[in-house]
Design an enzyme around this catalytic site. Structure first.
Site, mmCIF file in Angstrom:
data_model
loop_
_atom_site.group_PDB
_atom_site.id
_atom_site.type_symbol
_atom_site.label_atom_id
_atom_site.label_comp_id
_atom_site.label_asym_id
_atom_site.label_seq_id
_atom_site.Cartn_x
_atom_site.Cartn_y
_atom_site.Cartn_z
ATOM 1 C CE1 TYR A 164 4.445 -45.479 -31.890
ATOM 2 C CE2 TYR A 164 2.976 -43.835 -32.832
ATOM 3 C CZ TYR A 164 3.225 -44.826 -31.899
ATOM 4 O OH TYR A 164 2.252 -45.181 -30.991
ATOM 5 C CB SER B 105 -1.219 -45.534 -33.208
ATOM 6 O OG SER B 105 -1.116 -44.126 -33.172
#
Length: 293
Positions: free
Chosen positions: A160, A146
């Protein structure tokens, strides 16, 4: 030389939707011999596999919970037995809990995110990586990280962000350990139009159970995010070139540069106090050389 998938099996975990589905479809478009679409949601994986087959490709849907170490190993062995050692494995499965400040995030949600995003990725890389390392054929392991992997701080998504940041370290170590015929890449997407926002619908009962997140978040992601198809295309372009880091959005560069600047400033401060060499990699290599003598 980058990943070579033409005529080879390709595996995509979390392949039932979003980036995973787009990766599976793109693999088929680029000539994969067979695409194994693995997902905890077998029905969703089946729809992706059916689409590939309808367009003349070879694909199958397989249920896989990547947090199940034994199950992931069984999946790898079964695919290798039926189709050969994969040319590419996309360790893509990942989840995000409902947005909340870290101090207010339930420990069960933190555990769930860590188990899927880190442990699940480790299970996938180990199960397929062992097969690739033992094979004489070229193979490639691609992990979906990410923008969070390279330094984007995302308020209300602490678990996350931590999990995706961990994947950078994981893949960096792995590429130093594998034989030369096995490559490693970390794809670093930014905001993407996907169902990640509502991944809590698949959360297991013992960690809070299924729940629907705020649909407003989903609408925002659908409207503002890059298409998953574009992310997949850029991922495969980077794989073909053999890149380790494959960003798909440009804006995280500013965060990465700020992180690099912060680190340089911190070490500049330390240099005024102590510059002694404690490089573990170098000193350990010297230690091994002494043992060999």
């Amino acid at each position: 030389m980058g990943a070579q998938i033409e005529g080879r099996p390709v595996v995509v975990t979390g392949g039932g939707s979003g980036i995973g589905a787009a990766l599976a479809l793109e693999a088929a478009n680029r000539g994969a011999g067979h695409v194994a679409v693995a997902d905890v949601d077998l029905e969703a994986a089946g729809a992706v596999a059916d689409s590939i087959v309808a367009n003349g490709g070879s694909a199958a849907a397989l249920r896989c919970d990547v947090t199940d170490t034994a199950g992931t190993e069984e999946l790898a062995q079964a695919i290798a037995a039926d189709h050969g050692v994969p040319g590419l494995v996309c360790a893509n499965a990942g989840v995000m809990s409902a947005l909340a400040p870290l101090l207010d995030t339930a420990s069960s949600d933190v555990e769930w995110v860590v188990r899927v995003n880190i442990l699940g990725t480790v299970n996938t890389l180990q199960s397929f990586g062992r097969l690739m390392a033992a094979s004489s054929e070229q193979g490639w392991l691609m992990t979906t990280g990410s923008e969070h992997s390279v330094g984007v701080p995302h308020p209300n998504a602490g678990a996350y962000t931590a999990s995706k940041h961990a994947l950078l370290g994981l893949c960096d170590v792995l590429r130093a350990e594998l034989p030369d015929h096995v490559g490693v890449s970390l794809v670093c997407p930014g905001l993407t139009s996907s169902l990640l926002w509502n991944s809590t619908r698949q959360r297991p009962d013992h960690l809070g159970g299924s729940a629907d997140n705020d649909p407003g978040v989903g609408a925002f992601m659908e409207q503002m995010g890059m298409s998953a198809e574009t992310v997949a295309q850029r991922a495969f372009d980077g794989l073909a070139e053999g890149h380790f880091l494959i960003p798909t959005h440009y804006h995280p560069r500013a965060y990465a540069e700020q992180r690099a600047s912060d680190m340089a400033e911190a070490y500049d401060r330390l240099s005024k106090i102590d510059t002694a060499d404690y490089d573990l990699n170098r000193t350990f290599a010297q230690f091994l050389e002494q043992l060999a003598d």
